[in-house]
Design an enzyme around this catalytic site. Structure first.
Site, PDB file in Angstrom:
ATOM      1  N   ARG B 593       0.852  -1.191   0.000  1.00  0.00           N
ATOM      2  CA  ARG B 593       0.000   0.000   0.000  1.00  0.00           C
ATOM      3  C   ARG B 593       0.889   1.243   0.000  1.00  0.00           C
ATOM      4  O   ARG B 593       1.852   1.320   0.758  1.00  0.00           O
ATOM      5  CB  ARG B 593      -0.880  -0.026   1.244  1.00  0.00           C
ATOM      6  CG  ARG B 593      -1.951   1.040   1.225  1.00  0.00           C
ATOM      7  CD  ARG B 593      -3.142   0.569   2.039  1.00  0.00           C
ATOM      8  NE  ARG B 593      -4.084   1.663   2.218  1.00  0.00           N
ATOM      9  CZ  ARG B 593      -4.563   2.028   3.408  1.00  0.00           C
ATOM     10  NH1 ARG B 593      -4.183   1.376   4.495  1.00  0.00           N
ATOM     11  NH2 ARG B 593      -5.419   3.016   3.494  1.00  0.00           N
ATOM     12  N   PRO B 597       1.201   9.117  -2.083  1.00  0.00           N
ATOM     13  CA  PRO B 597       1.593   8.992  -3.493  1.00  0.00           C
ATOM     14  C   PRO B 597       2.608  10.061  -3.927  1.00  0.00           C
ATOM     15  O   PRO B 597       3.465   9.783  -4.765  1.00  0.00           O
ATOM     16  CB  PRO B 597       0.264   9.175  -4.246  1.00  0.00           C
ATOM     17  CG  PRO B 597      -0.798   8.882  -3.250  1.00  0.00           C
ATOM     18  CD  PRO B 597      -0.250   9.219  -1.896  1.00  0.00           C
ATOM     19  N   THR B 599       5.131  11.647  -2.209  1.00  0.00           N
ATOM     20  CA  THR B 599       6.512  11.376  -1.813  1.00  0.00           C
ATOM     21  C   THR B 599       6.967   9.992  -2.262  1.00  0.00           C
ATOM     22  O   THR B 599       8.153   9.778  -2.510  1.00  0.00           O
ATOM     23  CB  THR B 599       6.653  11.503  -0.285  1.00  0.00           C
ATOM     24  OG1 THR B 599       5.700  10.639   0.343  1.00  0.00           O
ATOM     25  CG2 THR B 599       6.407  12.929   0.164  1.00  0.00           C
ATOM     26  N   LYS B 665       4.487  -2.410   2.236  1.00  0.00           N
ATOM     27  CA  LYS B 665       5.666  -3.252   2.008  1.00  0.00           C
ATOM     28  C   LYS B 665       6.918  -2.391   2.182  1.00  0.00           C
ATOM     29  O   LYS B 665       7.505  -2.343   3.252  1.00  0.00           O
ATOM     30  CB  LYS B 665       5.602  -3.896   0.633  1.00  0.00           C
ATOM     31  CG  LYS B 665       4.649  -5.092   0.591  1.00  0.00           C
ATOM     32  CD  LYS B 665       4.735  -5.820  -0.732  1.00  0.00           C
ATOM     33  CE  LYS B 665       3.874  -7.092  -0.712  1.00  0.00           C
ATOM     34  NZ  LYS B 665       3.850  -7.738  -2.041  1.00  0.00           N
ATOM     35  N   GLU B 669      14.064   1.066  -1.793  1.00  0.00           N
ATOM     36  CA  GLU B 669      15.176   0.522  -2.552  1.00  0.00           C
ATOM     37  C   GLU B 669      14.785  -0.123  -3.872  1.00  0.00           C
ATOM     38  O   GLU B 669      15.581  -0.180  -4.805  1.00  0.00           O
ATOM     39  CB  GLU B 669      15.954  -0.450  -1.657  1.00  0.00           C
ATOM     40  CG  GLU B 669      16.662   0.346  -0.572  1.00  0.00           C
ATOM     41  CD  GLU B 669      17.102  -0.459   0.632  1.00  0.00           C
ATOM     42  OE1 GLU B 669      18.275  -0.780   0.691  1.00  0.00           O
ATOM     43  OE2 GLU B 669      16.269  -0.740   1.505  1.00  0.00           O
TER      44      GLU B 669
END
Ligand code: FES
Ligand code: FES
Lengths: 183, 709
Positions: B593, B597, B599, B665, B669
């Site tokens: 989720r 949006p 950043t 999640k 990276e």
């Protein structure tokens, strides 16, 4: 008796964001260190201290300069504008507002330098200065369109390791009123 | 006629809605203060002196001349520095002794800290540091990294050194198509724009450090261990952090500042120079990787072997876990991965944005493109044919694996269907054009954290958590998470981070920060709502609850938890100059989720920008003779700048972690993973030549030329 040792300090007056500051500085002090360490104007950042990153960009008499390569004693008599001097009271400068709205940053450390550079870029462009990205550099060609490529070329002295370039370019375009040209 | 819907008393749905950064105004006005910018009365300035030899012993430090200079207060070195405890196990394992400065006379690499000069002003400290006479007994050094070294050995790091099933050789012999290639990536540096800086002050037996780090709990616990203090006697504050990317843990500057402050009885600040950052704060090791793939004619894998080698120092064993993607992305009957290290007279490498996955995905996803070419199958189709049901090594179920959805959505938006697979057939003037793709994955995890949440008497809420906002937007994300969990508007929530006094919390690392901290904030909010339902008036000091997620995280079911993504790149290659330009990039991610949006997109694009930088620019080179870097600065080490970065788009498909209270999640990276491979694959598509060594420099492009063009 030998000659008296050469003086190592001088009293200078710096004009920053419209205020006058009188201070005694070590001759080795850079303008960047004078701002940060002596005047507590820490908005101007030190990313490299050797003219390679643009984090320390300020406006000197309206033109952008890296303050880590300026000695404080040489900045006397210049009109210095730092990130702290751009907003009009509570009202942000349009470049600041665009960075805020479009997320033209992440960690924020390169941001004051990016914003000071952008303010100067918009003026340089409006004054008709060409860049390496300008196709037609003849004076009669007039002011080149402020495309994304122009903005990228002109802003390339300002590194952003967070990789916020995409939104920085959008923010500069918006502040310059050139959003359509810069898609 | 329409009627306005009745608004609920409290705003909902903040998570998932774009929100500008809560500290944004401070950042654009220069008001946000970073570590070196907090004023201290009576501050002294320390300047580190680094070794000029790559191996040997310090014979003598002659400090007399330096001490005689105006303003100089002290010179600390191995002969006079306070002793530290170094045999402890910290939050992230055994510490790298590089941070434990001035404990012995051994020099294990060039740029090892040998002394700290402290003076009244930075100029005085710097001059004295320049004049400090350090004499060495020099010994021959060895910095020659390669996969062929007989002294390489496998190391279990955070992941096992070797995983193995099936018979690789038999599988290869039986395969219709085989790819067997070597790939290399160079030494790379984090290069956060804010150099590491710390100010230390002792107050009685208590140590206070103003720092720039990725976890104030982490740095607090390490300093407490080193200085043999109870953790409650150490406070570490790190409010704004100018980037970290894995480099901002415990380093020489905090320890040297704390030592000097104790010796002098006044606050001491140590700021690293950009050059020192290159020596003292870790880096991504160069890697050599060998991949062997065996497949049937339809591209189904029979064999996947991924072997990786990296260098480490003689004082610390760091494994670059480059086999990570192979253990997650694809299965095969014969599946073998290994990670080995070579110990050299170099600084210790460390985690750098997507450690393991970034270099590992370059090799694996390049090899997959080579397999697609050999099989005559579209690279996306090849990947879809090799989607595993369960974890290839673990056999565990995936907690959501939406990689195929990423490829489908990405292919649609990128216009992949129109792609002519033949290499070297598109021209735009002097430019050869090509497109490439690659898969991305990065592990998902959570670290135990505590949070304090206060219902204030004025109806607002305050969250206190020792989180770190290193540019990730964590402060803002936690504001949105807290608002939803409390059933209130984000404007009524204040989030304070970056102070070890707020209690123990996980670091901004491993793409685990926002997930770990959101968990703690959500738990605290649940408890606070229960408390508020029972109590009447809120007292003037407010009502505070504390959460601790240790148990909840410990009870998580074992699954393959990862973020995934599909990377797409278009490049233009000038074969006359060797220049490669990225023309556009698209990344579609399945990363749980998305909390904010605005950043999140920035962070994913930032990762992809790192991918451009990794593919084309970044490379730190050491001189064999001195063992030290050439050009350890931002002119000698090129990171992508404005002109290198085109329009990049990042977006995501619906995804969640069913076991996370917020469904998060991690996105920090995964954006860099696969990005360099997508670019390298596009360079092949443009020129017909494979580039298996990063970065794809102009000289390599020129030497490689074109094939079949
Ligand atoms: S600090 Fe001046 S250019 Fe980097
Ligand atoms: S915002 Fe972090 S370096 Fe630009």
């Amino acid at each position: 008796m030998g000659p008296a040792p050469a003086p190592t300090h001088s009293a200078i007056t710096l004009q920053v964001n419209g205020e006058k500051y009188t201070l005694s500085v070590d001759h080795r002090t850079t303008l960047l260190d004078a701002l940060r360490e002596r005047l507590d104007l820490t908005g101007t950042k030190k990313g490299c201290d050797q003219g390679q990153c643009g984090a320390c960009t300020v406006l000197l008499d309206g033109r952008r300069a890296v303050s880590c390569l300026q000695l404080a004693v040489a900045a006397e008599g210049r009109e210095i504008t730092t990130i702290e001097g751009l907003a009009d009271g509570e009202r942000l400068h349009p470049v600041q507002q665009a960075f805020l709205d479009l997320d033209g940053y992440q960690c924020g450390y390169c941001t004051p330098g990016q914003i000071c550079s952008a303010v100067a870029v918009i003026e340089e462009h409006a004054a008709g200065w060409p860049s390496a990205a300008t196709d037609d550099v003849r004076p009669e060609a007039g002011v080149p369109e402020l495309t994304a490529e122009e903005i990228r070329e002109r802003m390339s002295g300002n590194l952003c390791r967070c990789g916020a370039y995409v939104s920085i370019v959008q923010a500069v375009a918006r502040a310059a009123g050139a959003e359509e040209a810069a898609v | 006629m329409t009627t306005a819907p009745t608004r609920p008393a409290a705003a909902q749905g903040s998570v998932g809605t774009a929100h500008t950064r809560v500290e944004g105004r401070d950042k654009v006005t220069g008001a946000a203060r970073y570590a070196a910018e907090i004023p201290f009365t009576g501050l002294a300035h320390g300047w580190l002196v680094l070794s000029t030899v790559a191996r040997g012993r310090i014979r003598a430090v002659d400090a007399d001349a330096a001490l005689a200079l105006p303003g100089v207060l002290a010179v600390l070195h191995h002969g006079n520095a306070p002793r530290l405890v170094t045999d402890y196990v910290g939050m992230l394992g055994v510490p790298d002794p590089t941070a434990a400065v001035f404990q012995h006379d051994r020099v294990p690499h060039a740029g090892w800290p040998v002394a700290l000069v402290v003076a009244e002003t930075p100029e005085q400290a710097r001059e004295a540091a320049d004049t400090l006479a350090v004499r060495y007994d020099e010994e021959p050094h060895d910095i020659a990294f390669s996969a062929a070294r007989p002294d390489a050995y496998p190391v279990d790091g955070y992941t096992p050194a070797v995983t193995e099933k099936g018979d690789v050789e038999a599988g290869l012999a039986a395969s219709a198509v085989v790819v067997d290639e070597e790939y290399t990536t160079p030494e790379e540096h984090h290069s956060a724009m804010e150099p590491h800086a710390a100010t230390a002050r002792w107050d009685g037996g208590r140590l206070e450090v103003v720092d720039s780090n990725q976890g104030s709990t982490w740095v607090q616990s390490e300093l407490a261990a080193m200085f043999a203090l109870d953790p409650s006697a150490v406070r570490v504050v790190s409010e704004h952090v100018g980037g970290g990317f894995g480099s901002k843990g415990v380093r020489a500057q905090q320890v040297a500042a704390a030592m000097a402050a104790s010796v002098l009885g006044r606050p001491v600040r140590v700021v690293l120079t950009r050059r020192q950052v290159f020596s003292l704060t870790g880096y991504r090791s160069p890697t050599a990787q060998r991949i062997r793939l065996g497949a049937d004619a339809g591209g189904r894998l029979r064999v996947l072997e991924h072997r990786s080698w990296n260098q480490t120092s003689t004082v610390y064993e760091f494994v670059e876990s480059s086999a990570g993607p192979a253990r997650v992305l694809y299965d095969a009957e014969a599946h073998r991965t290994s990670q080995e290290v070579v110990r050299l007279d170099v600084p210790s490498p460390t985690w750098m944005r997507a450690p393991g996955e970034a270099p590992g995905s370059f090799a694996l996803e390049s090899a997959f493109d080579e397999l697609a070419e050999k099989c005559g199958i579209d690279p996306i189709e090849l990947r879809l044919r090799n989607e595993p049901e369960t974890g290839p090594v673990s056999g565990l179920p995936f907690a959501g694996r939406n990689l195929a959805a990423c490829f489908r959505e990405g292919a649609r938006r990128f216009g992949w269907a129109e792609r002519d697979p033949r290499p070297g057939v598109r021209r735009d003037g002097r430019w050869l054009l090509g497109t490439g793709t690659a898969a991305a994955s990065f592990p998902v995890g959570a670290g135990a954290s505590t949070a304090a949440l206060t219902a204030e008497a004025d109806g607002t809420f305050t969250v206190r958590i020792a989180a770190a906002d290193i540019g990730t937007g964590a402060r803002t994300a936690l504001t949105l998470v807290a608002a939803d969990a409390l059933g209130t508007a984000p404007e009524r929530v204040r989030v304070r981070v970056g102070d070890s006094a707020f209690g123990s919390a996980w670091i901004a690392g491993g793409s685990m920060g926002t997930r770990s901290w959101s968990w703690a904030v959500t738990e605290a909010a649940r408890e606070l709502r229960e408390r508020l339902a029972l109590s009447g008036e809120i007292p003037p000091e407010g009502i505070t609850v504390r959460s601790d997620t240790t148990e909840a995280i410990g009870a998580l079911a074992r699954k393959e938890r990862h973020s995934f993504g599909a990377q797409f790149a278009e490049v233009a290659v000038d074969v006359a100059t060797g220049e490669v330009r990225v023309r556009r990039m698209l990344g579609i991610f399945a990363a749980g989720r998305i909390v904010n949006p605005l950043t999140a997109r920035s962070q994913l694009i930032g990762g992809m920008t790192w991918g451009i930088s990794m593919a084309l620019h970044e490379e730190a080179v050491r001189d064999r003779v001195t063992g030290a870097h050439y050009g350890a600065d931002l002119a000698g080490y090129h990171v992508a700048t404005h002109a290198d970065v085109p329009r990049i788009e990042a977006d995501w498909v619906d995804d969640t972690d069913p076991d996370d209270p917020v469904g998060i999640k991690g996105i920090g990276e995964v954006g860099i993973v696969g990005a360099a491979a997508a670019i390298a694959n596009a360079v092949w598509h443009a020129t017909g030549v494979r580039h298996r060594a990063l970065p794809i420099r102009p000289d390599r492009v020129l030497t490689g030329g074109t094939a079949g063009v």
